[in-house]
Design a protein around this motif. Sequence first.
Motif, short mmCIF file in Angstrom:
data_model
loop_
_atom_site.label_atom_id
_atom_site.label_comp_id
_atom_site.label_asym_id
_atom_site.label_seq_id
_atom_site.Cartn_x
_atom_site.Cartn_y
_atom_site.Cartn_z
N GLY A 235 0.82 -1.21 0.00
CA GLY A 235 0.00 0.00 0.00
C GLY A 235 0.84 1.26 0.00
O GLY A 235 0.54 2.22 -0.70
N ARG A 239 0.91 3.88 -3.11
CA ARG A 239 0.52 5.29 -2.93
C ARG A 239 1.66 6.23 -3.34
O ARG A 239 1.40 7.31 -3.90
CB ARG A 239 0.13 5.55 -1.48
CG ARG A 239 -0.32 6.98 -1.25
CD ARG A 239 -1.13 7.12 0.01
NE ARG A 239 -1.74 8.44 0.07
CZ ARG A 239 -2.73 8.75 0.89
NH1 ARG A 239 -3.24 7.85 1.68
NH2 ARG A 239 -3.22 9.97 0.90
N THR A 245 -4.55 5.08 -2.76
CA THR A 245 -4.33 3.79 -2.12
C THR A 245 -4.92 2.66 -2.97
O THR A 245 -5.82 2.89 -3.79
CB THR A 245 -5.00 3.76 -0.75
OG1 THR A 245 -6.42 3.80 -0.92
CG2 THR A 245 -4.53 4.92 0.12
#
Length: 261
Positions: A235, A239, A245
């Motif tokens: 994640g 990002r 996300t």
Amino acid sequence: MEIAPVETAARPVVGYAKDYPAGLLAEAHAHPKAQVIYAVSGVMQVETQEASYTIPPSTALFMPSDMVHSIYMDGPVAMRCLFMRDGVATRMQNTCKVISVTPLLRELIVAACLEPLDWDLKGRGHYITSLALDEIDRSDVLALSLPLPSDVRLRRVIDAIRQMPSSQRSLGEWADIAGASERTLARLFRKDTGLTFRQWRQHARMTAAMCALSVGESLTAAANLAGFQSQPAFGAAFRKIFGITPGQVKAMGGGGLNNGL
């Protein structure tokens, strides 16, 4: 040709809707108008001479006029495009850009495709396309392009990685497949793509993960595809590259649309 009335329409922005079967390849072609290439369902692989773009339902590709490109339908695709006069999408300028598609922009694109090509200059078509252009100019630009090399040895490696993004083969192992030394292959990656081997592979993996999320794959499956054992690490890396996300991508891709399908 079916597309000719769209390409010659007098309005500054018009919609074009067409559904395509899985595996269809629209071979290299160009249009005299700029486009926002979008699909409400399915994933498209768009290639120009310089780069490859994976376009899931959470994103769209702005393409300038007269740019030669091909499109591969990775599964059944419900394409909903906007064709526009040069200069009306002021922020896009004259380069390919992958943009995020908000729920509002998604609805506006579909609505524009339901309008006639000669929509009323003071009516619904005017308001829909004007708001769509504003949403396009406000959209986030995403780093979803993969530079494509011209060297045939490097192209063998890149094509294989795109087919197997989670492969753990080292650069030395890929060098054997390419028929070049590891040092030569490393130099070619930097020269032809502007990225190191690791950077290019990571971007290819993340692009594949975004595509998977957009068509309903789990976060675990997407993380594995990108080569991550840890979802939090996946994640954070996701990002850093895309500015959103994995969960947000999954949410954008899972809603779907009923209008115009």
